[in-house]
Design a protein around this motif. Sequence first.
Motif, PDB file in Angstrom:
ATOM      1  N   TRP A   1       0.076   3.749  -0.595  1.00  0.00           N
ATOM      2  CA  TRP A   1       0.663   2.567  -1.221  1.00  0.00           C
ATOM      3  C   TRP A   1       1.763   2.011  -0.339  1.00  0.00           C
ATOM      4  O   TRP A   1       2.116   2.616   0.676  1.00  0.00           O
ATOM      5  N   ASP A   2       2.320   0.870  -0.727  1.00  0.00           N
ATOM      6  CA  ASP A   2       3.426   0.262   0.016  1.00  0.00           C
ATOM      7  C   ASP A   2       4.732   0.608  -0.693  1.00  0.00           C
ATOM      8  O   ASP A   2       5.116  -0.044  -1.681  1.00  0.00           O
ATOM      9  N   LEU A   3       5.425   1.622  -0.176  1.00  0.00           N
ATOM     10  CA  LEU A   3       6.659   2.076  -0.833  1.00  0.00           C
ATOM     11  C   LEU A   3       7.672   0.932  -0.933  1.00  0.00           C
ATOM     12  O   LEU A   3       7.905   0.225   0.052  1.00  0.00           O
TER      13      LEU A   3
ATOM     14  N   ASP B   1      -0.603  -6.227  -3.422  1.00  0.00           N
ATOM     15  CA  ASP B   1      -1.915  -5.556  -3.396  1.00  0.00           C
ATOM     16  C   ASP B   1      -1.800  -4.032  -3.375  1.00  0.00           C
ATOM     17  O   ASP B   1      -2.719  -3.334  -3.799  1.00  0.00           O
ATOM     18  N   HIS B   2      -0.694  -3.555  -2.812  1.00  0.00           N
ATOM     19  CA  HIS B   2      -0.540  -2.104  -2.620  1.00  0.00           C
ATOM     20  C   HIS B   2       0.652  -1.570  -3.401  1.00  0.00           C
ATOM     21  O   HIS B   2       1.386  -0.691  -2.935  1.00  0.00           O
ATOM     22  N   ALA B   3       0.842  -2.140  -4.602  1.00  0.00           N
ATOM     23  CA  ALA B   3       2.020  -1.799  -5.407  1.00  0.00           C
ATOM     24  C   ALA B   3       1.978  -0.372  -5.940  1.00  0.00           C
ATOM     25  O   ALA B   3       3.006   0.288  -6.053  1.00  0.00           O
TER      26      ALA B   3
ATOM     27  N   VAL C   1       3.398  -9.704  -0.841  1.00  0.00           N
ATOM     28  CA  VAL C   1       4.482  -8.764  -0.515  1.00  0.00           C
ATOM     29  C   VAL C   1       3.897  -7.399  -0.139  1.00  0.00           C
ATOM     30  O   VAL C   1       3.144  -6.800  -0.914  1.00  0.00           O
ATOM     31  N   HIS C   2       4.267  -6.939   1.041  1.00  0.00           N
ATOM     32  CA  HIS C   2       3.828  -5.627   1.534  1.00  0.00           C
ATOM     33  C   HIS C   2       5.018  -4.904   2.165  1.00  0.00           C
ATOM     34  O   HIS C   2       6.063  -5.515   2.415  1.00  0.00           O
ATOM     35  N   SER C   3       4.826  -3.611   2.436  1.00  0.00           N
ATOM     36  CA  SER C   3       5.821  -2.881   3.216  1.00  0.00           C
ATOM     37  C   SER C   3       5.091  -2.010   4.223  1.00  0.00           C
ATOM     38  O   SER C   3       3.925  -1.666   4.033  1.00  0.00           O
TER      39      SER C   3
ATOM     40  N   SER D   1      -4.064   3.117  -6.223  1.00  0.00           N
ATOM     41  CA  SER D   1      -3.830   3.350  -4.800  1.00  0.00           C
ATOM     42  C   SER D   1      -4.832   2.617  -3.928  1.00  0.00           C
ATOM     43  O   SER D   1      -6.018   2.526  -4.249  1.00  0.00           O
ATOM     44  N   ARG D   2      -4.369   2.178  -2.774  1.00  0.00           N
ATOM     45  CA  ARG D   2      -5.270   1.574  -1.790  1.00  0.00           C
ATOM     46  C   ARG D   2      -6.308   2.572  -1.295  1.00  0.00           C
ATOM     47  O   ARG D   2      -7.289   2.180  -0.671  1.00  0.00           O
ATOM     48  N   LEU D   3      -6.062   3.871  -1.525  1.00  0.00           N
ATOM     49  CA  LEU D   3      -7.049   4.875  -1.113  1.00  0.00           C
ATOM     50  C   LEU D   3      -8.283   4.842  -2.025  1.00  0.00           C
ATOM     51  O   LEU D   3      -9.346   5.343  -1.650  1.00  0.00           O
TER      52      LEU D   3
HETATM   53 ZN   LIG Z   1       0.277  -3.490   2.058  1.00  0.00          ZN
END
Ligand SMILES: [Zn+2]
Length: 264
Positions: free
Chosen positions: A64-66, A38-40, A159-161, A89-91
């Motif tokens: 984002w998720d680095l 989702d936050h690639a 998948v997230h970070s 971006s999630r922003l």
């Molecule tokens: Zn995430």
Amino acid sequence: MHADSPSASTLPLLAPDEPAAFEVIEDRRRSPFLITCDHAGKRLPRALGTLGLPETELSRHIAWDLGAAQVARLLADELGAFAILQTYSRLVIDCNRPLDAPTSIPVISEHTVIPGNHELSPTQKAERARLIFQPYHDRIVSEFERRARDTQPSVLIAVHSFTPTFKGVPRPWHAGMLYNRDVRLGRALGELLRREPELVVGDNEPYSVSDLSDYGVVVYGERRGIPHVEIEIRQDLLADEAGQIAWAKRLARLLPEACAGLAL
Ligand SMILES: [Zn+2]
């Protein structure tokens, strides 16, 4: 601004030459795994400028998720699985939040105020949902529907970070397994990961899943009855290609084993 120059609010959110809201890696082996990221991406539509933020903010974890996109791609490759990665971006709009959540279009993230997200009109919010959130989720829905038609089982892997330090507090976990009502896969994968003595694995840490703070696990996993886990990996472990490959290979090795007890 000159009187007849276009303002941000009159430009279309996405110009025809801007990238699609998502990238898909096709399922090559009828794998049950369906990977979302989702936050690639950290891209901003040109019409939004910089959202009033300096580049240092637009490159860090609030945007984002680095490392997550690389792990999602490598994991899809290892498993021969379908993966979908959000480009923006999630922003701009958070694709892991319900549209009515206060954090869907964040006005503040960690300690950073997002000037370009303040005082948006309902039309501006709806356009972000229509052009970025909706196409991404429509594509995920169509993949689940295709699998249902083809009686191909599904297991959702989100998948997230996460940032090693949040609001000044360091985080000890190397990775976290996140889940809520359906504990099956999150617990099984967590137990397998904990067999690796060097790893500190969070159980619903550093976050937990809820109906207001999450979307994919709730809407696709819980409501469709599809086994799932939201995997959070600490970003410093994904800072280089070696780390990304190591995590993708580890997950590709353990996920089938974690699913062994599931009736797919
Ligand atoms: Zn995430």
